[in-house]
Write an enzyme that holds these catalytic residues in place. Structure first.
Site, short mmCIF file in Angstrom:
data_model
loop_
_atom_site.label_atom_id
_atom_site.label_comp_id
_atom_site.label_asym_id
_atom_site.label_seq_id
_atom_site.Cartn_x
_atom_site.Cartn_y
_atom_site.Cartn_z
N ARG A 1 -1.03 -6.25 -7.80
CA ARG A 1 0.24 -6.91 -7.51
C ARG A 1 0.54 -8.01 -8.50
O ARG A 1 1.68 -8.24 -8.88
CB ARG A 1 0.18 -7.56 -6.11
CG ARG A 1 0.12 -6.57 -4.99
CD ARG A 1 -0.35 -7.25 -3.74
NE ARG A 1 -1.71 -7.76 -3.92
CZ ARG A 1 -2.46 -8.22 -2.96
NH1 ARG A 1 -2.00 -8.31 -1.74
NH2 ARG A 1 -3.69 -8.64 -3.20
N LYS B 1 -18.18 -5.84 8.60
CA LYS B 1 -16.93 -6.62 8.69
C LYS B 1 -16.04 -6.05 9.78
O LYS B 1 -15.52 -4.93 9.65
CB LYS B 1 -16.24 -6.56 7.32
CG LYS B 1 -15.20 -7.64 7.15
CD LYS B 1 -14.76 -7.69 5.69
CE LYS B 1 -13.29 -8.05 5.59
NZ LYS B 1 -12.71 -7.67 4.32
N HIS C 1 0.84 -1.21 0.00
CA HIS C 1 0.00 0.00 0.00
C HIS C 1 0.87 1.26 0.00
O HIS C 1 0.60 2.22 -0.72
CB HIS C 1 -0.88 0.07 1.26
CG HIS C 1 -1.92 -0.99 1.38
ND1 HIS C 1 -2.08 -1.73 2.54
CD2 HIS C 1 -2.86 -1.43 0.52
CE1 HIS C 1 -3.09 -2.56 2.38
NE2 HIS C 1 -3.58 -2.42 1.17
N SER D 1 -2.62 -7.60 3.28
CA SER D 1 -3.03 -7.38 4.67
C SER D 1 -3.44 -8.72 5.31
O SER D 1 -3.17 -8.96 6.49
CB SER D 1 -4.23 -6.42 4.74
OG SER D 1 -3.86 -5.14 4.30
#
Ligand code: PNS
Length: 160
Positions: free
Chosen positions: A90, A41, A17, A128
């Site tokens: 990515r 969430k 990030h 993450s």
């Protein structure tokens, strides 16, 4: 004034990030890093913690703001007068999800462009989710999260 918005969960912010933030910042006059507030969430880190970590990182960069948002990204982008969305890609495996989201956002807001940036190859496997897993088991988070935040992120993940 060209404003870009970089949305995400950032639970927690990773080196990937951070790499994308530094690339995006060069392309805009103003970059908004926007943390999704998703009441459905529960994250490992509260939205306030995620925003706080990001604000620490971007403190030396005056053209970046860190905020949080609820609801549709396109509505928030309009509210913030952003003309494009930044997302990091990515690997090929990210593409399908990103492509779907970009096309759906375009349907909802045809003038809002999505721009994809590639972080350094050495961060291709950093996510993450893996940071949470590794940190939760006491693994080494060096080079996975920004060094200035590493101990705090590790301590929180270890607590569970
Ligand atoms: O870091 P993430 O979890 O991959 O980020 C996903 C995010 C926050 C960009 C996406 O879930 C989002 O934009 N959510 C806001 C709700 C929304 O606009 N949904 C429609 C997307 S087409």
């Amino acid at each position: 004034m060209r404003t870009g918005i970089y949305p995400g969960s950032f639970d927690p912010v990773t080196m990937g990030h951070w790499d994308v933030i530094l690339r995006a910042e060069k392309l805009v006059d103003r970059l908004i890093v926007a943390v999704l507030h998703n009441p459905a969430k529960q994250g490992a880190f509260s939205v306030e913690e995620r925003v706080g970590f990001l604000r620490e990182l971007v403190a030396p960069l005056p053209n970046i703001e860190v905020t949080s948002f609820h609801g549709l990204l396109v509505d928030y982008a309009k509210q913030m007068e952003a003309s494009f969305i930044v997302r990091g890609v990515r690997a090929f495996s990210d593409f399908e999800y990103e492509f779907q989201m970009a096309l759906m956002n375009r349907k909802l807001a045809p003038d809002l462009e999505t721009v994809f940036l590639m972080p350094k190859e050495k961060y291709s496997a950093v996510s993450s989710r893996l940071v949470r897993e590794i940190g939760g088991m006491g693994g080494n988070l060096s080079d996975l999260v920004p060094e200035s935040l590493r101990e705090r992120i590790a301590a929180k993940l270890l607590q569970g």
